[in-house]
Design a protein around this motif. Structure first.
Motif, short mmCIF file in Angstrom:
data_model
loop_
_atom_site.label_atom_id
_atom_site.label_comp_id
_atom_site.label_asym_id
_atom_site.label_seq_id
_atom_site.Cartn_x
_atom_site.Cartn_y
_atom_site.Cartn_z
N LEU A 72 2.56 -5.60 -0.63
CA LEU A 72 3.57 -5.45 0.41
C LEU A 72 4.98 -5.71 -0.10
N ALA A 73 5.10 -6.09 -1.36
CA ALA A 73 6.42 -6.33 -1.90
C ALA A 73 7.22 -5.04 -1.93
N PRO A 74 8.52 -5.09 -1.61
CA PRO A 74 9.31 -3.87 -1.57
C PRO A 74 9.48 -3.27 -2.95
N VAL A 75 9.15 -1.99 -3.08
CA VAL A 75 9.36 -1.27 -4.32
C VAL A 75 9.90 0.11 -3.96
N ASP A 76 10.19 0.92 -4.97
CA ASP A 76 10.79 2.21 -4.69
C ASP A 76 9.75 3.26 -4.35
N VAL A 77 8.46 2.90 -4.35
CA VAL A 77 7.41 3.81 -3.92
C VAL A 77 6.46 3.03 -3.05
N SER A 78 5.64 3.76 -2.29
CA SER A 78 4.68 3.08 -1.44
C SER A 78 3.57 2.51 -2.30
N THR A 79 3.06 1.35 -1.90
CA THR A 79 2.05 0.67 -2.71
C THR A 79 0.84 0.33 -1.87
N ARG A 95 13.94 12.72 2.42
CA ARG A 95 13.12 12.95 1.24
C ARG A 95 11.86 12.11 1.33
N PRO A 96 10.69 12.72 1.17
CA PRO A 96 9.45 11.94 1.27
C PRO A 96 9.34 10.95 0.12
N ARG A 97 8.61 9.89 0.34
CA ARG A 97 8.40 8.87 -0.68
C ARG A 97 7.13 9.16 -1.46
N ARG A 98 7.12 8.69 -2.68
CA ARG A 98 5.91 8.80 -3.47
C ARG A 98 4.82 7.90 -2.90
N ALA A 99 3.59 8.20 -3.26
CA ALA A 99 2.47 7.39 -2.78
C ALA A 99 1.60 7.00 -3.96
N ARG A 100 1.04 5.81 -3.89
CA ARG A 100 0.18 5.31 -4.95
C ARG A 100 -1.23 5.06 -4.43
N GLY A 101 -2.18 5.25 -5.32
CA GLY A 101 -3.57 4.91 -5.03
C GLY A 101 -4.13 4.12 -6.20
N LYS A 102 -4.90 3.08 -5.89
CA LYS A 102 -5.44 2.19 -6.92
C LYS A 102 -6.95 2.12 -6.82
N SER A 103 -7.61 2.25 -7.96
CA SER A 103 -9.06 2.12 -8.02
C SER A 103 -9.41 1.42 -9.32
N LYS A 104 -9.90 0.20 -9.20
CA LYS A 104 -10.22 -0.64 -10.36
C LYS A 104 -9.02 -0.70 -11.29
N ARG A 153 -2.51 7.97 1.65
CA ARG A 153 -1.27 7.28 1.96
C ARG A 153 -0.05 8.20 1.94
N TYR A 154 -0.24 9.39 1.43
CA TYR A 154 0.89 10.29 1.28
C TYR A 154 1.32 10.85 2.62
#
Length: 247
Positions: free
Chosen positions: A13-20, A159-168, A212-213
């Motif tokens: 939840l920490a603010p960054v320049d892309v969604s986390t 402008r849409p924001r980037r999105a991240r996905g995490k797996s292991k 998340r995108y």
């Protein structure tokens, strides 16, 4: 690379320049049904015309479904031996993403009007009065269309924001258009990961990023598209009005 994004103390939840995303584990590989792990031999990547994409080094190859989403990844089982000096696995995947970007990340085409399906049975017979009425209708529509264009120009879409996905040990980032842009690996996890696990978790991370995108939405663009289609209908109707009709 820094492992902060993979540490237990990583704050999603920490603010960054892309969604986390939250720190999530990959689904069981048997449940994903997104990779065929058979055939990971010395040449698992397929032919150049198989619909997949890969970098010039030929170490990784990726495929997309009909919706333009990453669904299959293949990686040379000896990729770590074939890396060029100073090259990383992240760079290998970035080359593949770049190779696929032009072909996959395309803007949707405008809707085509099927004029043959239009029904102008309610049009009145041609007369000067009917023509003047129709021309007035077209002029009124044109004025509203121009007003919509002015609104769209005054309020450009965000402008849409980037999105991240995490797996292991995999963190995949989509660009503003929802296309894979880069992938990062936790070094400790990568040292122990088998090729099949790397491929599965790259795709799983992409699936979570897609969830998340948020694509760019602009109500003004959809409004302009509606006016464009209405304009085509009016033009077709005017042509129908001018056609000679037998008694």
């Amino acid at each position: 690379m820094s492992k902060d994004l993979f540490d237990d103390d990583y704050d999603p939840l920490a603010p960054v320049d892309v969604s986390t995303p939250a720190d999530e584990e990959a689904e069981d590989p048997d449940d994903l049904e997104i990779n065929d792990l058979d055939g990971f031999d010395d040449d698992p990547l397929g032919d150049a015309d198989d619909g997949g994409f890969g970098g010039a080094d030929g170490l990784a190859r990726i495929w997309f479904d009909d919706d333009g989403r990453l669904h299959t990844v293949r990686l040379s089982p000896v990729w770590f031996k074939k890396l060029a000096p100073g090259q990383s696995l992240e760079q290998v995947f970035r080359q593949a993403f770049l190779a696929s970007n032009i072909s996959v990340a395309q803007q949707p085409e405008s809707e085509r009007l099927d004029r043959a399906a239009l029904d102008f049975g309610d049009l009145p017979p041609f007369s000067e009065e009917a023509m003047e009425t129709y021309l007035g209708l077209m002029a009124e529509h044109r004025e509203r269309w121009h007003a919509a264009i002015a609104r769209a120009e005054a309020q450009p879409p965000a402008r849409p924001r980037r999105a991240r996905g995490k797996s292991k040990g995999v963190l995949l980032t989509l660009d503003e258009h929802g296309h894979p842009a880069e992938v990062q690996f936790d070094d400790d996890w990568l040292d122990e990961a088998q090729v099949g696990s790397i491929c599965i978790n790259v795709v799983a991370a992409a699936h979570k990023a897609y969830a998340r995108y948020v694509p760019m939405t602009n109500e003004h663009l959809s409004e302009l598209e509606r006016f464009r289609i209405e304009h085509e209908v009016l033009i077709a109707g005017f042509a129908e009005l001018l056609k000679p009709r037998g008694n």
